[in-house]
Enzyme design. Structure first.
Site, short mmCIF file in Angstrom:
data_model
loop_
_atom_site.label_atom_id
_atom_site.label_comp_id
_atom_site.label_asym_id
_atom_site.label_seq_id
_atom_site.Cartn_x
_atom_site.Cartn_y
_atom_site.Cartn_z
N HIS A 100 81.45 122.07 88.26
CA HIS A 100 80.47 122.62 87.32
C HIS A 100 79.10 122.20 87.82
O HIS A 100 78.87 121.02 88.09
CB HIS A 100 80.71 122.05 85.92
N ASN A 122 72.42 126.47 85.43
CA ASN A 122 73.59 125.85 84.81
C ASN A 122 74.23 126.89 83.88
O ASN A 122 73.66 127.23 82.85
CB ASN A 122 73.13 124.62 84.03
N CYS A 180 80.39 122.59 78.70
CA CYS A 180 80.47 122.92 80.13
C CYS A 180 81.83 122.57 80.72
O CYS A 180 82.18 123.02 81.82
CB CYS A 180 79.38 122.19 80.90
N1 ACO Z 1 58.48 121.48 84.32
C1 ACO Z 1 57.52 120.57 84.50
N2 ACO Z 1 57.56 119.36 83.94
C2 ACO Z 1 58.59 119.07 83.16
C3 ACO Z 1 59.63 119.97 82.92
C4 ACO Z 1 59.55 121.21 83.54
N3 ACO Z 1 60.48 122.17 83.38
N4 ACO Z 1 60.56 119.40 82.12
C5 ACO Z 1 60.11 118.16 81.84
N5 ACO Z 1 58.91 117.97 82.48
C6 ACO Z 1 58.07 116.79 82.46
C7 ACO Z 1 58.31 115.91 81.26
O1 ACO Z 1 57.56 116.37 80.16
C8 ACO Z 1 57.82 114.59 81.78
O2 ACO Z 1 56.42 114.60 81.70
P1 ACO Z 1 55.63 113.23 81.32
O3 ACO Z 1 55.98 112.27 82.41
O4 ACO Z 1 54.21 113.68 81.31
O5 ACO Z 1 56.16 112.82 80.00
C9 ACO Z 1 58.20 114.61 83.25
O6 ACO Z 1 58.40 115.99 83.58
C10 ACO Z 1 59.45 113.85 83.56
O7 ACO Z 1 60.42 114.25 82.60
P2 ACO Z 1 61.87 113.66 82.65
O8 ACO Z 1 62.64 114.20 81.48
O9 ACO Z 1 61.78 112.20 82.83
O10 ACO Z 1 62.38 114.34 83.99
P3 ACO Z 1 63.71 114.06 84.75
O11 ACO Z 1 63.42 113.62 86.11
O12 ACO Z 1 64.67 113.24 83.92
O13 ACO Z 1 64.29 115.52 84.87
C11 ACO Z 1 65.98 116.88 83.91
C12 ACO Z 1 64.62 116.25 83.71
C13 ACO Z 1 65.89 117.87 85.06
C14 ACO Z 1 66.36 117.62 82.63
C15 ACO Z 1 66.98 115.78 84.22
O14 ACO Z 1 66.91 114.76 83.28
C16 ACO Z 1 68.35 116.29 84.30
O15 ACO Z 1 68.66 117.08 85.14
N6 ACO Z 1 69.23 115.80 83.43
C17 ACO Z 1 70.58 116.29 83.38
C18 ACO Z 1 70.63 117.26 82.33
C19 ACO Z 1 71.51 118.40 82.63
O16 ACO Z 1 71.91 118.68 83.72
N7 ACO Z 1 71.76 119.10 81.59
C20 ACO Z 1 72.51 120.28 81.71
C21 ACO Z 1 73.34 120.47 80.55
S1 ACO Z 1 74.51 119.24 80.48
C22 ACO Z 1 75.67 119.60 81.51
O17 ACO Z 1 75.83 120.69 81.98
C23 ACO Z 1 76.47 118.49 81.84
#
Ligand code: ACO
Length: 337
Positions: free
Chosen positions: A264, A294, A123
């Protein structure tokens, strides 16, 4: 954190002469995704700020998307493809492992004299590409460079994994870089960093020398994006905050002097957390993650293109750039428009 700072007073200052972007026609909303995996519009919107993303058509290639964004940028820069000295493409979703997507792009555009190569900074690819272009222009070794960030992530996400497939979208963004007509304006500095110790938190593990393509690699889905979302989130907030402080410090800027944040857009909450730590209001950041998701390396140049075409950029304004991606690799910069 030590990294590359490109902030000497240049003989020739580089500037962005044209911007362009492209998204494929097909829109996939959160509600559409809720029919594929166990998720909901409310969950995705609240955790990420994303409402929809665009997905490339069958047969549409990374280089095809790059061409469309590049044509727009070249038009705005009043630059003919044959006058380009170099074509740099930031992508982790190339047309094929070899040759470079930049070679296909240069050929399709008719950029006959340009040397062309891809760079892999996920990214952060566009910020890395912009920094390289800045060097060539400042040194006088080149007069016109096309920098493209383009990703076709829909072909490398696991459409059964709700924690990743909801995040990404396909898109291309392009920038034409050349000498600034006014030495007081242009790219003031860029700052690049990489921490390979974090390589595991965001990766496509299969298809390289470590896990060559095989039935087993496919069965284990190693050819698809894998991510530790929480770790990426934590790392991104810290690294981007530090990188923007570094860029502002190198140019003697205080938060009140930042007119636009061109970021980004990985996740709206990451952006909010970074700007909160920097004491820069969210109103300074143009956001489009709700419409595109993203889009990785395409995200920063697309955001700049939207700001530019919306007439939001005025001469003399200070733009702060930031991006982070797999590597982890990240960068920042300041442009005086
Ligand atoms: N829909 C519903 N529930 C979901 C989803 C979804 N799409 N995805 C995960 N869950 C659930 C999980 O299974 C978990 O369930 P559980 O509690 O029963 O185990 C619960 O939601 C919480 O999951 P977490 O992974 O703890 O959720 P979090 O609040 O961390 O959000 C997310 C996840 C959105 C991916 C977050 O961690 C994030 O945004 N991280 C940054 C990652 C990012 O931006 N990556 C992009 C690529 S990297 C870059 O561009 C820099």
């Amino acid at each position: 954190m030590d990294g590359l700072c490109v902030c000497r007073a240049p003989v020739t200052r580089a500037h962005i002469l044209g911007t362009g972007s492209y998204v494929p026609e097909r829109v996939l909303t959160n509600d559409d995704l809720a029919k594929l995996v166990d998720t909901s519009d409310a969950w995705i919107a609240e955790r990420t700020g994303i409402r929809a993303r665009h997905v490339a058509a069958p047969g549409e290639l990374t280089s095809d998307m790059a061409v469309k964004a590049s044509v727009h940028a070249l038009e705005l820069a009043q630059t003919r493809p044959e006058d380009l000295d170099a074509v740099i493409v930031g992508t982790v979703t190339p047309d094929m492992p070899m040759p470079a997507t930049a070679a296909f792009l240069a050929h399709k555009l008719g950029a006959k004299k340009a040397f062309a190569f891809d760079l892999s900074a996920a990214c952060a690819g566009s910020v890395f590409g912009l920094s390289i272009a800045q060097q060539y222009i400042q040194s006088g070794a080149a007069k016109r460079i096309l920098v493209v960030g383009v990703e076709l992530l829909s072909r490398v996400v696991d459409w059964t994994d709700r924690s990743t497939c909801v995040l990404f979208g396909d898109a291309a963004g392009a920038l034409v870089v050349g000498p600034s007509p006014d030495p007081a304006r242009g790219i003031l500095s860029t700052h690049l960093h990489t921490d390979g110790a974090q390589a595991n938190i965001l990766a496509i593990r299969g298809g390289g020398s470590k896990h060559p393509q095989s039935a087993e690699v496919l069965a284990q889905k190693l050819h698809l994006v894998s991510m530790n979302g929480k770790e990426v989130f934590r790392f991104a907030v810290r690294a981007l905050t530090d990188a923007v402080k570094e860029a502002m410090g190198a140019n003697g800027l205080v938060p009140g002097q930042v007119d636009h944040v061109v970021a980004h857009q990985a996740n709206l909450r990451i952006l909010e957390a970074v700007l909160d730590r920097l004491d820069i209001p969210m109103a300074k950041a143009w956001t489009n993650i709700d419409r595109y998701g993203n889009t990785s390396s395409a995200s920063m140049p697309m955001t700049l293109d939207e700001l530019n075409r919306a007439g939001k950029l005025q001469q003399g304004q200070n733009l702060v750039l930031m991006a982070i991606g797999g590597g982890m690799s990240w960068g920042s910069g300041v442009i005086r428009w």
